[in-house]
Design an enzyme around this catalytic site. Structure first.
Site, PDB file in Angstrom:
ATOM      1  N   GLU A   1       0.829  -1.250  -0.121  1.00  0.00           N
ATOM      2  CA  GLU A   1      -0.134  -0.202   0.134  1.00  0.00           C
ATOM      3  C   GLU A   1       0.850   1.286  -0.032  1.00  0.00           C
ATOM      4  O   GLU A   1       1.565   1.360   0.950  1.00  0.00           O
ATOM      5  CB  GLU A   1      -0.670  -0.029   1.182  1.00  0.00           C
ATOM      6  CG  GLU A   1      -1.776   1.099   1.269  1.00  0.00           C
ATOM      7  CD  GLU A   1      -2.497   1.253   2.739  1.00  0.00           C
ATOM      8  OE1 GLU A   1      -2.699   2.390   3.143  1.00  0.00           O
ATOM      9  OE2 GLU A   1      -2.926   0.225   3.149  1.00  0.00           O
TER      10      GLU A   1
ATOM     11  N   CYS B   1      -3.872   7.304   5.611  1.00  0.00           N
ATOM     12  CA  CYS B   1      -3.849   6.710   4.294  1.00  0.00           C
ATOM     13  C   CYS B   1      -5.122   7.080   3.499  1.00  0.00           C
ATOM     14  O   CYS B   1      -5.035   7.200   2.212  1.00  0.00           O
ATOM     15  CB  CYS B   1      -3.464   5.137   4.083  1.00  0.00           C
ATOM     16  SG  CYS B   1      -4.691   4.369   4.705  1.00  0.00           S
TER      17      CYS B   1
END
Length: 510
Positions: A245, A282
């Site tokens: 990620e 995020c």
């Protein structure tokens, strides 16, 4: 000698104490080999499930100490970290249930059929087996839920894979504490310490992903760091899956109708989402397309008030603070960019939240404002004011992959079958792993239907790192053909001695 690893107080930038030393190549090798040797100990599903539950219990017991350690190294605050610890223990217990249910093994049996077309079918039996040692790269912004005891570790252990975690340098002491808790849980069930390894140091991270006994890797962090590891994983003599990620803009589109109906609510909601955790999530909304008219003005006014009332925050480390300040400065220097509330430095170590505005036409026109379409880690967002639907489409057409994409609709638009709302969803869906209609993207529920991933650069794979299906990243299918029942793994034997859910001749059982 190996370099010392220090715990640093982000509130002051000063070293607190030495907690470890950076691992040498030989130490990484020993740690990986110990994990590799522990594979058979994780074969028993009942033991794995009990281990995960015990780990959750021990984290609950040590909660005050764990939270204190994490707050000292991250400045995230006891309130935020208490919630994160609860998420961490919930994940561990959720994966224990996944292990016990056994559906993740995806057992499928097709009995022999000499009359099958176009050719006779032999007896075929398939299930999934663990890949082997998994390298986990801890995240800076989630010292618990996406680090040593986090989702990558929990899902890998659930799959039957030992893990070696590369600790994040922003919370090395917390990493040591958490690894100790996991090892104590393992010991209670007769599992070797090697089922959870921990190494420190930049070079150790590269040595880890290149080690021939590491079979897969999970990463949460920056595009630069993740891409370097991804490339290293692919360049090995035997490439391995790398589930990274990396970075995410998380675009939001606010229609004119939505702004007209609830501009003040949307402004306040955006402020809360973009400043949550000092903008270090995020899933922070980094680009918001809002209308240029009166309704959009009211949204910006509401956002201005809410962000102005937001307290300053401390970022995870001084390097991130410097990057945030430089990133804001570079964006503010672009033509036609204004700052109703200027983000940037505050005091010696803190930062102030803020946001930038720009005409959407600037983003649609070319690459001179491309920087505004990149993630800026910290409490800032970009509000792009559009004149019409064509400008929305032009900007959306320039976006890369994100973890999330959000659209806020008016009441009539939300009830319409087709039309503008449908076109917006159709445009946003290819960009993201999670599409929201209403609400804000910060906050990722741990649930079977969750998907936390997205097209590159959000992630390097199509898998999720959150929810029960995260376990699938650490498994591979194996089919046995015409194998005597006595030689089959118990999971595939005809009598189903383990009572697993399975599909037999195309029909789901259990």
């Amino acid at each position: 000698m190996s370099a010392p690893v220090w715990s640093v107080d982000p509130r002051t930038g000063k070293q607190r104490e030495q907690v470890a030393v950076e691992a040498t190549a030989e130490e990484v090798d020993r740690t990986v080999r110990a994990a590799h040797a522990a594979r058979d100990a994780l074969a028993d599903r009942a033991v794995r499930a009990a281990f995960l539950r015990t780990a959750a219990d021990l984290f609950d017991e040590a909660g005050e100490f764990v939270i204190e350690a994490a707050d000292a190294e991250t400045a995230l605050g006891p309130g935020r970290l208490t919630g994160e610890l609860a998420r961490t223990t919930y994940q561990l217990r959720s994966f224990a249930r996944v292990v016990e249910e056994g559906a993740f093994l995806d057992v499928a049996i097709d009995h022999a059929d000499p009359d099958a077309g176009p050719v006779p079918r032999p007896d075929l039996r398939r299930y999934k087996v663990p890949l082997g040692v998994v390298a986990v790269y801890a995240a800076s912004n989630f010292p618990l839920a996406f680090s040593v005891p986090g989702g990558d570790t929990a899902s890998a252990l659930a799959a039957g894979c030992p893990v070696v975690v590369k600790a994040h340098p922003d919370h090395p002491g917390t990493s040591e504490v958490c690894a100790s808790v996991l090892r104590r849980a393992a010991a209670r069930h007769g599992l070797p310490e090697g089922v959870v390894g921990l190494v420190h140091g930049f070079d150790a991270g590269l040595d880890l992903v290149r080690h021939p006994l590491v079979s897969a890797a999970g990463f949460t962090g920056s595009v630069r760091g993740g891409r370097a590891l991804f490339d290293a994983a692919a360049a090995r003599p035997v490439p391995i899956p790398f589930h990274g990620e990396l970075g995410s803009l998380n675009p939001v589109v606010v229609t004119e109708s939505a702004a007209g109906e609830r501009a003040e609510e949307l402004g306040a909601g955006l402020a809360a989402s973009m400043t949550l955790g000092a903008g270090q999530f995020c899933t922070k909304p980094g680009l918001v397309l809002a209308p240029a008219g009166e309704a959009g003005d009211r949204l910006v006014e509401s956002l201005t008030k809410a962000v102005s009332d937001t307290a300053e925050g401390v970022l995870l480390d001084l390097r991130m603070r410097e990057a945030f300040v430089a990133g804001v400065r570079d964006r503010m220097a672009l033509p036609d960019v204004s700052s109703p509330v200027t983000p940037g430095e505050s005091g010696e170590t803190a930062v102030a939240a803020g946001f930038l505005t720009v005409p959407a036409a600037r983003l649609a026109a070319g690459d001179d404002h491309a920087l505004l379409l990149e993630e800026c880690f910290g409490p800032v967002t970009v509000v792009a004011r559009y004149e019409d639907e064509a400008e929305i489409a032009a900007v959306v057409g320039r976006l890369t992959g994100s973890l999330t994409a959000t659209v806020h609709l008016g009441d009539a638009e939300a009830a319409e079958d087709g039309g503008r709302a449908a076109r917006l969803l159709a445009a946003l869906t290819p960009l993201a792993g999670r599409v929201l209609v209403g609400g804000w993207p910060t906050g990722v529920a741990v649930a079977p239907a969750q998907h936390h991933g997205g097209p590159y650069p959000a992630t390097t794979s199509t898998s999720t790192s959150v929810g029960s299906t995260a376990v699938e990243r650490w498994l591979r299918p194996v089919t046995f053909q015409t194998t005597p029942d006595a030689l089959l793994p118990p999971e595939l034997r005809e009598g189903n001695p383990l009572g697993l859910p399975r599909r037999v001749n195309g029909v789901r059982e259990g």
